[in-house]
Design a protein around this motif. Structure first.
Motif, PDB file in Angstrom:
ATOM      1  N   ASN A   3     -20.962  -0.558  -1.703  1.00 46.31           N
ATOM      2  CA  ASN A   3     -20.089  -0.301  -0.828  1.00 46.31           C
ATOM      3  C   ASN A   3     -19.041  -1.317  -0.929  1.00 46.31           C
ATOM      4  N   ALA A   4     -17.619  -1.441  -0.437  1.00 45.53           N
ATOM      5  CA  ALA A   4     -16.578  -2.138  -0.815  1.00 45.53           C
ATOM      6  C   ALA A   4     -16.140  -2.360  -2.026  1.00 45.53           C
ATOM      7  N   GLU A   5     -16.307  -1.132  -2.717  1.00 40.72           N
ATOM      8  CA  GLU A   5     -16.201  -1.294  -4.104  1.00 40.72           C
ATOM      9  C   GLU A   5     -14.716  -1.456  -4.566  1.00 40.72           C
ATOM     10  N   ASP A   6     -13.795  -1.174  -3.518  1.00 43.02           N
ATOM     11  CA  ASP A   6     -12.230  -1.049  -3.664  1.00 43.02           C
ATOM     12  C   ASP A   6     -11.767  -2.267  -4.245  1.00 43.02           C
ATOM     13  N   ILE A   7     -12.258  -3.496  -3.665  1.00 43.97           N
ATOM     14  CA  ILE A   7     -11.669  -4.961  -3.904  1.00 43.97           C
ATOM     15  C   ILE A   7     -11.977  -5.091  -5.336  1.00 43.97           C
ATOM     16  N   PRO A   8     -12.836  -5.151  -5.982  1.00 46.52           N
ATOM     17  CA  PRO A   8     -12.980  -5.621  -7.418  1.00 46.52           C
ATOM     18  C   PRO A   8     -12.422  -4.741  -8.373  1.00 46.52           C
ATOM     19  N   TRP A   9     -12.244  -3.245  -7.725  1.00 50.53           N
ATOM     20  CA  TRP A   9     -11.555  -2.222  -8.829  1.00 50.53           C
ATOM     21  C   TRP A   9     -10.008  -2.519  -8.617  1.00 50.53           C
ATOM     22  N   PHE A  10      -9.620  -3.152  -7.311  1.00 52.67           N
ATOM     23  CA  PHE A  10      -8.181  -3.476  -7.288  1.00 52.67           C
ATOM     24  C   PHE A  10      -7.667  -4.617  -7.915  1.00 52.67           C
ATOM     25  N   LEU A  11      -8.489  -5.524  -8.121  1.00 53.51           N
ATOM     26  CA  LEU A  11      -7.985  -6.668  -8.652  1.00 53.51           C
ATOM     27  C   LEU A  11      -8.286  -6.564 -10.212  1.00 53.51           C
ATOM     28  N   ASN A  12      -9.050  -5.654 -10.812  1.00 54.74           N
ATOM     29  CA  ASN A  12      -9.124  -4.884 -12.163  1.00 54.74           C
ATOM     30  C   ASN A  12      -7.673  -4.696 -12.395  1.00 54.74           C
ATOM     31  N   LEU A  13      -7.372  -3.602 -11.496  1.00 56.16           N
ATOM     32  CA  LEU A  13      -5.890  -3.004 -11.740  1.00 56.16           C
ATOM     33  C   LEU A  13      -4.897  -4.017 -12.037  1.00 56.16           C
ATOM     34  N   LEU A  14      -4.681  -5.028 -11.081  1.00 56.55           N
ATOM     35  CA  LEU A  14      -3.921  -5.997 -11.184  1.00 56.55           C
ATOM     36  C   LEU A  14      -3.879  -6.861 -12.546  1.00 56.55           C
ATOM     37  N   GLU A  15      -5.173  -7.439 -12.890  1.00 61.75           N
ATOM     38  CA  GLU A  15      -5.118  -8.039 -13.773  1.00 61.75           C
ATOM     39  C   GLU A  15      -5.024  -7.538 -15.265  1.00 61.75           C
ATOM     40  N   SER A  16      -5.360  -5.989 -15.165  1.00 57.04           N
ATOM     41  CA  SER A  16      -5.398  -5.485 -16.684  1.00 57.04           C
ATOM     42  C   SER A  16      -3.958  -4.438 -16.801  1.00 57.04           C
ATOM     43  N   CYS A  17      -3.167  -4.288 -15.719  1.00 53.38           N
ATOM     44  CA  CYS A  17      -1.952  -3.691 -16.050  1.00 53.38           C
ATOM     45  C   CYS A  17      -0.710  -4.517 -16.552  1.00 53.38           C
ATOM     46  N   GLU A  18       0.000  -3.742 -17.464  1.00 52.10           N
ATOM     47  CA  GLU A  18       1.078  -4.247 -17.797  1.00 52.10           C
ATOM     48  C   GLU A  18       2.226  -4.688 -16.528  1.00 52.10           C
ATOM     49  N   ASN A  19       2.393  -3.734 -15.531  1.00 50.03           N
ATOM     50  CA  ASN A  19       3.099  -4.227 -14.516  1.00 50.03           C
ATOM     51  C   ASN A  19       2.801  -3.072 -13.584  1.00 50.03           C
ATOM     52  N   PHE A  20       3.303  -3.002 -12.186  1.00 54.33           N
ATOM     53  CA  PHE A  20       2.972  -2.177 -11.223  1.00 54.33           C
ATOM     54  C   PHE A  20       4.544  -2.403 -10.216  1.00 54.33           C
ATOM     55  N   ALA A  21       4.478  -1.424  -9.332  1.00 60.12           N
ATOM     56  CA  ALA A  21       5.650  -1.332  -8.276  1.00 60.12           C
ATOM     57  C   ALA A  21       4.988  -0.819  -7.278  1.00 60.12           C
ATOM     58  N   LEU A  22       5.793  -0.984  -6.134  1.00 62.18           N
ATOM     59  CA  LEU A  22       5.447  -0.902  -4.653  1.00 62.18           C
ATOM     60  C   LEU A  22       6.709   0.202  -4.221  1.00 62.18           C
ATOM     61  N   THR A  23       6.617   0.861  -3.017  1.00 59.34           N
ATOM     62  CA  THR A  23       7.478   1.597  -2.237  1.00 59.34           C
ATOM     63  C   THR A  23       7.012   1.912  -1.030  1.00 59.34           C
ATOM     64  N   ASN A  24       7.611   1.993  -0.116  1.00 54.54           N
ATOM     65  CA  ASN A  24       7.401   2.104   1.347  1.00 54.54           C
ATOM     66  C   ASN A  24       7.429   3.653   1.609  1.00 54.54           C
ATOM     67  N   ILE A  25       7.401   4.789   0.686  1.00 53.96           N
ATOM     68  CA  ILE A  25       7.162   6.051   0.875  1.00 53.96           C
ATOM     69  C   ILE A  25       5.976   6.292   1.561  1.00 53.96           C
ATOM     70  N   ARG A  26       5.739   7.040   2.509  1.00 52.56           N
ATOM     71  CA  ARG A  26       4.681   7.294   3.480  1.00 52.56           C
ATOM     72  C   ARG A  26       4.312   8.802   3.690  1.00 52.56           C
ATOM     73  N   PHE A  27       3.328   9.230   3.157  1.00 52.74           N
ATOM     74  CA  PHE A  27       2.798  10.703   3.359  1.00 52.74           C
ATOM     75  C   PHE A  27       1.325  10.949   3.703  1.00 52.74           C
ATOM     76  N   LEU A  28       0.747   9.587   3.172  1.00 51.07           N
ATOM     77  CA  LEU A  28      -0.785   9.628   3.190  1.00 51.07           C
ATOM     78  C   LEU A  28      -1.326   9.198   4.768  1.00 51.07           C
ATOM     79  N   VAL A  29      -2.050   9.967   5.539  1.00 47.87           N
ATOM     80  CA  VAL A  29      -2.834   9.590   6.765  1.00 47.87           C
ATOM     81  C   VAL A  29      -4.037   8.963   6.736  1.00 47.87           C
ATOM     82  N   TYR A  30      -4.216   7.963   6.875  1.00 44.20           N
ATOM     83  CA  TYR A  30      -5.668   7.197   6.848  1.00 44.20           C
ATOM     84  C   TYR A  30      -6.400   7.521   8.255  1.00 44.20           C
TER      85      TYR A  30
END
Length: 270
Positions: free
Chosen positions: A191-218
């Motif tokens: 469980n809680a597998e998202d945390i190391p996965w997300f840190l791998n994304l950050l470390e491995s990527c050339e770059n990333f971006a963010l947006t405040n577009i919202r259409f997913l409901v949790y």
């Protein structure tokens, strides 16, 4: 001439989600952005989820269903989805969540094209639906500073200082080839597998971006549809991952601070 629409693979791990699954599937296939493939990973459900998956697959050729013989948890189901995806981009959606704006995916893809530097993934915002109270709440905006910043390291520092770290698998549009080239997978059988996965994304990527577009409901306050409630393994997994990844974050931050100090020193000496 309109740029060709990239294929988006939407991966949904399904476990005993019969109550919410139809809404989830319909909200995806009804998107105005049509060039998608929906991959439903039936994680050995014991309710009617398998039949729901098959019923929708018969009505829409864009839907692929993979039935697993045994439950390999959400982490393994997501890995299976990535292995079977063929899109340029992928997006994860949990089976008890849904998309509440038919133009959301189209808006997200359009936004990704406006970014004038190369990115491996795009983080977008979301809403929360509290099931018991039937209340929909919009999550606060990512700061303007985060949205406009182009430097990867500065964005990571800003994220680490933020009160919210967008670690969940959902809420991201990710280049499939990036995940495969970097061999980024979810840790299986935990469980809680998202945390190391997300840190791998950050470390491995050339770059990333963010947006405040919202259409997913949790959807909050859900029990059963991939949410297994409290148990000792869930607690132990979370504790071990948070402990380990806290050390990893600390080491990463200290390393960036040292590099920044050396860089500033070299500028001064010049």
């Amino acid at each position: 001439m309109r740029q060709q629409e990239p294929l988006i693979s939407v991966i949904v791990p399904v476990y005993n989600a019969e109550r919410y699954l139809a809404q989830c599937i319909e909200s995806i296939v009804d998107q105005s952005y049509r060039n998608i493939e929906l991959i439903l990973i039936d994680n050995a459900s014991s309710d009617g989820s398998s039949s729901v998956c098959d019923r929708y697959a018969r009505t829409d050729a864009r839907i692929q269903v993979i039935h697993l013989r045994e439950n390999i948890m959400a982490s393994g189901a997501r890995n299976t989805g990535v292995q079977n995806a063929s899109g340029e981009w992928i997006m994860f959606v949990d089976s008890d969540d849904y998309l509440d704006d038919k133009n959301g995916l189209n808006e997200l893809v359009s936004y990704s094209r406006k970014i004038d530097y190369e990115i491996d993934f795009l983080i977008f915002n979301y809403k929360r639906y509290f099931q018991n109270e039937k209340v929909l709440i919009t999550r606060p905006n990512f700061s303007d500073e985060l949205i406009v910043e182009e430097n990867k390291i500065k964005k990571i520092v800003l994220l680490l200082k933020n009160s919210f770290i967008p670690a969940p698998s959902w809420g991201k549009l990710i280049k499939l080839q990036f995940l495969r080239n970097k061999r980024i997978e979810f840790i299986s059988d935990t469980n809680a597998e998202d945390i190391p996965w997300f840190l791998n994304l950050l470390e491995s990527c050339e770059n990333f971006a963010l947006t405040n577009i919202r259409f997913l409901v949790y959807r909050k306050q859900v029990y059963g549809a991939g949410t297994y409630g409290f148990n000792k393994k869930r607690y132990d997994d979370l504790f071990n991952i948070v402990t380990r990844e806290s050390h990893r974050i600390k080491a990463y931050s200290e390393d960036k601070d040292r590099k920044s100090t050396r860089l500033n020193s070299s500028h001064v000496s010049q």
